[in-house]
Structure formats: C-alpha cells, structure tokens
Design a protein around this motif. Structure first.
Motif, mmCIF file in Angstrom:
data_model
loop_
_atom_site.group_PDB
_atom_site.id
_atom_site.type_symbol
_atom_site.label_atom_id
_atom_site.label_comp_id
_atom_site.label_asym_id
_atom_site.label_seq_id
_atom_site.Cartn_x
_atom_site.Cartn_y
_atom_site.Cartn_z
ATOM 1 N N THR A 166 0.871 -1.159 0.000
ATOM 2 C CA THR A 166 0.000 0.000 0.000
ATOM 3 C C THR A 166 0.913 1.215 0.000
ATOM 4 O OG1 THR A 166 -1.670 -1.202 1.258
ATOM 5 C CG2 THR A 166 -1.857 1.200 1.224
ATOM 6 N N ILE A 167 0.850 2.005 -1.037
ATOM 7 C CA ILE A 167 1.791 3.111 -1.234
ATOM 8 C C ILE A 167 1.794 4.070 -0.052
ATOM 9 C CG2 ILE A 167 2.261 5.157 -2.655
ATOM 10 C CD1 ILE A 167 1.512 3.449 -5.088
ATOM 11 N N ASP A 168 0.618 4.402 0.476
ATOM 12 C CA ASP A 168 0.543 5.364 1.579
ATOM 13 C C ASP A 168 1.191 4.851 2.862
ATOM 14 O OD1 ASP A 168 -0.720 7.192 -0.028
ATOM 15 O OD2 ASP A 168 -2.742 6.666 0.653
ATOM 16 N N ARG A 169 1.425 3.559 2.955
ATOM 17 C CA ARG A 169 2.035 2.987 4.163
ATOM 18 C C ARG A 169 3.544 2.802 4.039
ATOM 19 N NH1 ARG A 169 -2.584 -1.513 5.196
ATOM 20 N NH2 ARG A 169 -4.203 -0.060 5.805
ATOM 21 N N LEU A 170 4.095 3.188 2.897
ATOM 22 C CA LEU A 170 5.533 3.046 2.671
ATOM 23 C C LEU A 170 6.215 4.405 2.756
ATOM 24 C CD1 LEU A 170 5.437 0.679 -0.441
ATOM 25 C CD2 LEU A 170 6.007 0.024 1.898
ATOM 26 N N SER A 171 7.407 4.437 3.336
ATOM 27 C CA SER A 171 8.195 5.664 3.322
ATOM 28 C C SER A 171 8.795 5.825 1.926
ATOM 29 C CB SER A 171 9.313 5.589 4.363
ATOM 30 O OG SER A 171 10.282 4.627 3.954
ATOM 31 N N ARG A 172 9.253 7.012 1.605
ATOM 32 C CA ARG A 172 9.884 7.227 0.298
ATOM 33 C C ARG A 172 11.131 6.360 0.168
ATOM 34 N NH1 ARG A 172 8.756 11.417 -3.248
ATOM 35 N NH2 ARG A 172 10.211 10.254 -4.531
ATOM 36 N N GLN A 205 11.496 3.414 1.288
ATOM 37 C CA GLN A 205 11.032 2.068 0.936
ATOM 38 C C GLN A 205 10.440 2.038 -0.474
ATOM 39 O OE1 GLN A 205 8.304 1.929 4.284
ATOM 40 N NE2 GLN A 205 9.408 0.162 5.144
ATOM 41 N N LEU A 206 9.696 3.082 -0.819
ATOM 42 C CA LEU A 206 8.947 3.110 -2.075
ATOM 43 C C LEU A 206 9.830 3.351 -3.299
ATOM 44 C CD1 LEU A 206 6.213 3.008 -3.486
ATOM 45 C CD2 LEU A 206 5.924 5.441 -2.945
ATOM 46 N N ASP A 207 10.783 4.272 -3.213
ATOM 47 C CA ASP A 207 11.592 4.629 -4.387
ATOM 48 C C ASP A 207 12.279 3.432 -5.041
ATOM 49 O OD1 ASP A 207 10.715 7.201 -4.115
ATOM 50 O OD2 ASP A 207 12.674 8.073 -3.663
ATOM 51 N N PRO A 208 12.949 2.528 -4.286
ATOM 52 C CA PRO A 208 13.567 1.375 -4.946
ATOM 53 C C PRO A 208 12.542 0.449 -5.609
ATOM 54 C CG PRO A 208 14.381 1.591 -2.694
ATOM 55 C CD PRO A 208 13.285 2.585 -2.867
ATOM 56 N N LEU A 209 11.364 0.312 -5.003
ATOM 57 C CA LEU A 209 10.305 -0.518 -5.589
ATOM 58 C C LEU A 209 9.848 0.079 -6.920
ATOM 59 C CD1 LEU A 209 8.160 -1.219 -2.395
ATOM 60 C CD2 LEU A 209 9.699 -2.820 -3.552
ATOM 61 N N LEU A 210 9.638 1.389 -6.941
ATOM 62 C CA LEU A 210 9.205 2.065 -8.169
ATOM 63 C C LEU A 210 10.271 1.970 -9.257
ATOM 64 C CD1 LEU A 210 7.580 5.271 -6.648
ATOM 65 C CD2 LEU A 210 6.386 3.318 -7.677
ATOM 66 N N LEU A 211 11.521 2.187 -8.881
ATOM 67 C CA LEU A 211 12.603 2.131 -9.864
ATOM 68 C C LEU A 211 12.752 0.724 -10.433
ATOM 69 C CD1 LEU A 211 14.617 3.864 -11.306
ATOM 70 C CD2 LEU A 211 16.238 3.468 -9.448
ATOM 71 N N ASN A 212 12.632 -0.296 -9.599
ATOM 72 C CA ASN A 212 12.689 -1.679 -10.085
ATOM 73 C C ASN A 212 11.543 -1.964 -11.046
ATOM 74 O OD1 ASN A 212 15.033 -2.359 -8.732
ATOM 75 N ND2 ASN A 212 13.959 -3.139 -6.946
#
Length: 165
Positions: free
Chosen positions: A63-69, A71-78
């Motif tokens: 859930t995007i709103d529950r992730l810190s940037r 945590q989220l940035d590497p997921l998005l880049l992958n």
C-alpha cells in the motif's frame, strides 16, 4: 488526421477515469531535452493498479501510503526498469533515474529521466506496464520533441515501438 481520430476515444476514456475505474490505462509524457541530451518522462498510473504491479510476486500486497519514500523509491525504480525500457541500440537499455513522485486523488505521477547519446534521433520504447496483469491494459505515450508531438498506443501484442524526433 486518422491517427488523431483513433486516439481521441482513448483520451475520452482516460478523462473519464476519475468517474469510474472500469478499465486499465496509463499515460506517459515523454519530452526530448536536447540541451541536457536526455528524455524527461512523466508516467501517470492509477494508484490501485500501481500497487497491484508493485505487489506482483511479493508475500504481502503493498500500500503506497504505508511506505516511506526510502522504501517506495527502490520498488518504483525496479518496476520501471522491468516494465519501461528505452534503447538506442538493440540489447542496450538506457538507465532510468527516478526523479520524483506526485500523488493525485486516485493516481500517481512518476517522474524519471533517461540519458541519450549525443546523436540520438530515436529510441525504441518497450512500454509493458501492467500488460501482464490486466488483459485490457492500454498505455498511451505522448512524445514531445521541439514542435513535434506524436502519440502511441501500447497494448498486449504491441509492447514496443520506435519514437523518432
């Protein structure tokens, strides 16, 4: 003119997205920046579809709103590196740099760049975002290079196209 007539219904569908999410689509804006010799890209994706894509193969859904940037940035880049590939030569994928993220009501904009060789006049774009997840997925790409503006539609079976400027 015939190409414009084919894209107008898709644009209408995308504009209705806020009203009802009964189909799956993304919108990518690609701008050629000749001074910096790079492509500057903005990708709009419905939040629930983005979460679905990030959660593929994971033990628990994201859930995007529950992730810190952080945590989220590497997921998005992958995800971007896996599903959006740009190349100027066969087998040589251009590196992508995630620049930012912007939340809207029911969607997110992802901003990223790709460097270009000095003499590049085109790229092959593979835009496969969510095509394996949703059979009806449509990925619209708008290219702007100087005064040139062109649109491309990516669907299952048509994941790769050449963008020229």
């Amino acid at each position: 003119m015939p190409k414009l007539l084919r894209i107008l219904p898709l644009l209408l569908l995308i504009s209705l997205a806020a009203w009802a999410h009964t189909y799956h689509a993304s919108l990518m804006e690609v701008r050629f920046n000749p001074e910096k010799k790079r492509l500057e890209i903005a990708l709009k994706v419905f939040t629930d579809d983005l979460e679905n894509a990030l959660s593929q193969g994971q033990p628990a859904p994201y859930t995007i709103d529950r992730l810190s940037r952080a945590q989220l940035d590497p997921l998005l880049l992958n995800l971007l590196r896996r599903e959006v590939q740009l190349s100027t030569q066969p087998g040589r994928v251009l590196p992508l740099t995630l620049v930012g993220l912007q939340k809207e009501t029911d969607s997110h904009w992802l901003f990223f760049t790709a460097p270009l060789p000095a003499n590049a006049t085109s790229v092959m774009l593979r835009q496969g975002l969510l095509l394996a997840v949703f059979p009806d997925q449509m990925n619209l790409v708008n290219l702007t290079a100087g005064k040139q503006k062109e649109s491309f539609l990516f669907r299952s079976g048509n994941e790769e196209q050449e963008l020229k400027w």
